[in-house]
Design a protein around this motif. Structure first.
Motif, mmCIF file in Angstrom:
data_model
loop_
_atom_site.group_PDB
_atom_site.id
_atom_site.type_symbol
_atom_site.label_atom_id
_atom_site.label_comp_id
_atom_site.label_asym_id
_atom_site.label_seq_id
_atom_site.Cartn_x
_atom_site.Cartn_y
_atom_site.Cartn_z
ATOM 1 N N THR A 180 0.803 -1.217 0.000
ATOM 2 C CA THR A 180 0.000 0.000 0.000
ATOM 3 C C THR A 180 0.839 1.273 0.000
ATOM 4 N N GLY A 181 2.100 1.139 0.355
ATOM 5 C CA GLY A 181 2.946 2.313 0.509
ATOM 6 C C GLY A 181 2.838 2.924 1.892
ATOM 7 N N LEU A 182 1.905 2.417 2.690
ATOM 8 C CA LEU A 182 1.750 2.887 4.064
ATOM 9 C C LEU A 182 2.677 2.096 4.972
ATOM 10 N N ILE A 183 3.279 2.750 5.934
ATOM 11 C CA ILE A 183 4.115 2.037 6.902
ATOM 12 C C ILE A 183 3.859 2.613 8.290
ATOM 13 N N PRO A 184 3.993 1.779 9.317
ATOM 14 C CA PRO A 184 3.907 2.316 10.675
ATOM 15 C C PRO A 184 5.128 3.181 10.957
ATOM 16 N N THR A 185 5.034 4.001 11.989
ATOM 17 C CA THR A 185 6.183 4.814 12.375
ATOM 18 C C THR A 185 7.264 3.912 12.951
ATOM 19 N N ALA A 186 8.483 4.421 12.996
ATOM 20 C CA ALA A 186 9.585 3.657 13.570
ATOM 21 C C ALA A 186 9.288 3.279 15.017
ATOM 22 N N SER A 187 8.646 4.177 15.746
ATOM 23 C CA SER A 187 8.325 3.871 17.147
ATOM 24 C C SER A 187 7.269 2.783 17.245
ATOM 25 N N ASP A 188 6.321 2.776 16.319
ATOM 26 C CA ASP A 188 5.314 1.712 16.299
ATOM 27 C C ASP A 188 5.978 0.364 16.003
ATOM 28 N N VAL A 189 6.869 0.355 15.020
ATOM 29 C CA VAL A 189 7.580 -0.884 14.678
ATOM 30 C C VAL A 189 8.396 -1.363 15.872
ATOM 31 N N ALA A 225 16.741 2.110 5.347
ATOM 32 C CA ALA A 225 17.741 2.447 6.362
ATOM 33 C C ALA A 225 17.080 2.798 7.687
ATOM 34 N N THR A 226 15.982 3.535 7.635
ATOM 35 C CA THR A 226 15.273 3.916 8.864
ATOM 36 C C THR A 226 14.656 2.706 9.535
ATOM 37 N N LEU A 227 13.935 1.883 8.768
ATOM 38 C CA LEU A 227 13.240 0.730 9.340
ATOM 39 C C LEU A 227 14.215 -0.306 9.884
ATOM 40 N N LEU A 228 15.310 -0.520 9.164
ATOM 41 C CA LEU A 228 16.234 -1.585 9.553
ATOM 42 C C LEU A 228 17.166 -1.176 10.685
ATOM 43 N N SER A 229 17.120 0.082 11.076
ATOM 44 C CA SER A 229 17.916 0.532 12.221
ATOM 45 C C SER A 229 17.136 0.473 13.529
ATOM 46 N N VAL A 230 15.868 0.108 13.462
ATOM 47 C CA VAL A 230 15.025 0.045 14.662
ATOM 48 C C VAL A 230 15.440 -1.146 15.528
#
Length: 258
Positions: A180-189, A225-230
């Motif tokens: 969908t192109g939608l993603i949760p925020t880094a904090s949600d993940v 990069a943002t998602l995989l650094s969580v």
């Protein structure tokens, strides 16, 4: 948290879904060659799960290289009168080293229950394959504030006994974010992955710390990069962006220099 990431080697896995013919081998060889060339130092495992029809031919092209092949589903039984189904043993024989089970599209389109997913994960272990077990909430469940309870329930019901870091990977894929192109925020993940990590420790004890948890759901080069650094995100399960070697490799590069 950084220490935990080092203990669990990241995995970037591409799920081609119902895409790919023998002519798609050029995408596979491009990924293979990059992993032995400019991306040879990337500190991550890399896997592509193409359609079962091409696993054997693709396996011949990646034998002895850093690129592994997986499958997208398996039957719980090793053999028998199950027309149209493919067993984990058959996938292993074709050259797969892992199999995705419980993807939301299987749960939704084929009505798969978590009990059936658990049986398929056990079949993967029986055949010597890594089970990549998918879990995730729908938009309605998220809106109702039920994300953590849904994910926890699915996780506990989908895992067979004797899971460990070598035979099992978890993929958290919020259903509403897939394609969908939608993603949760880094904090949600981070919150969901932390809850999954705690559940894994409750289920498997100390071994729960070694099981990788991937994030999936509209992972693309510009957000990888943002998602995989969580914290507690140990890699990605990539859908559409894995179909083109250039896009997929851009995601793999998130682990360059790590």
């Amino acid at each position: 948290m950084a220490g935990q990431k080092q203990e669990r080697r990241p995995l970037v896995a591409g799920n081609w879904k119902m895409n790919g013919l023998k002519g798609s081998l050029s995408e596979i060889t491009a990924i293979r060659d990059a992993l032995s060339g400019p991306l040879a130092a990337v500190a991550a495992d890399v896997l592509i799960a193409p359609p079962a029809t091409v696993i054997a031919s693709f396996a011949a092209a990646v034998a002895g290289t850093r690129l592994a092949l997986g499958a997208q589903d398996c039957h719980a039984k090793p053999l028998g009168a199950h027309t149209g189904d493919i067993s984990a043993e058959m996938l292993k024989d074709a050259g797969a080293s892992a199999v995705i089970v419980g993807h939301s599209e299987r749960r939704a389109d084929h009505g798969e229950t978590s009990a059936e997913v658990r049986a398929k994960a056990a079949a993967a272990h029986r055949a010597g394959l890594v089970a990549i077990v998918c879990i995730g909430e729908t938009q309605g469940e998220r809106a109702a504030g039920a994300t953590l309870s849904v994910v926890s329930r699915q996780l506990k019901a989908s895992l067979p006994k004797e899971i460990n870091g070598a035979n099992t990977v978890i993929a958290y894929e919020p259903v509403w974010a897939i394609g969908t192109g939608l993603i949760p925020t880094a904090s949600d993940v981070e919150a969901v992955h932390a809850a999954i990590r705690q559940d894994l420790k409750d289920i498997a004890g100390a071994e729960g710390s070694s099981i990788r948890i991937l994030y999936g759901g509209s992972v693309k080069p510009d957000n990888a990069a943002t998602l995989l650094s969580v914290a507690n995100v140990d890699g990605a399960l990539v859908g559409g962006a894995s179909l083109k070697a250039s896009d997929f490799l851009a995601i793999v590069r998130a682990y360059e220099g790590k």
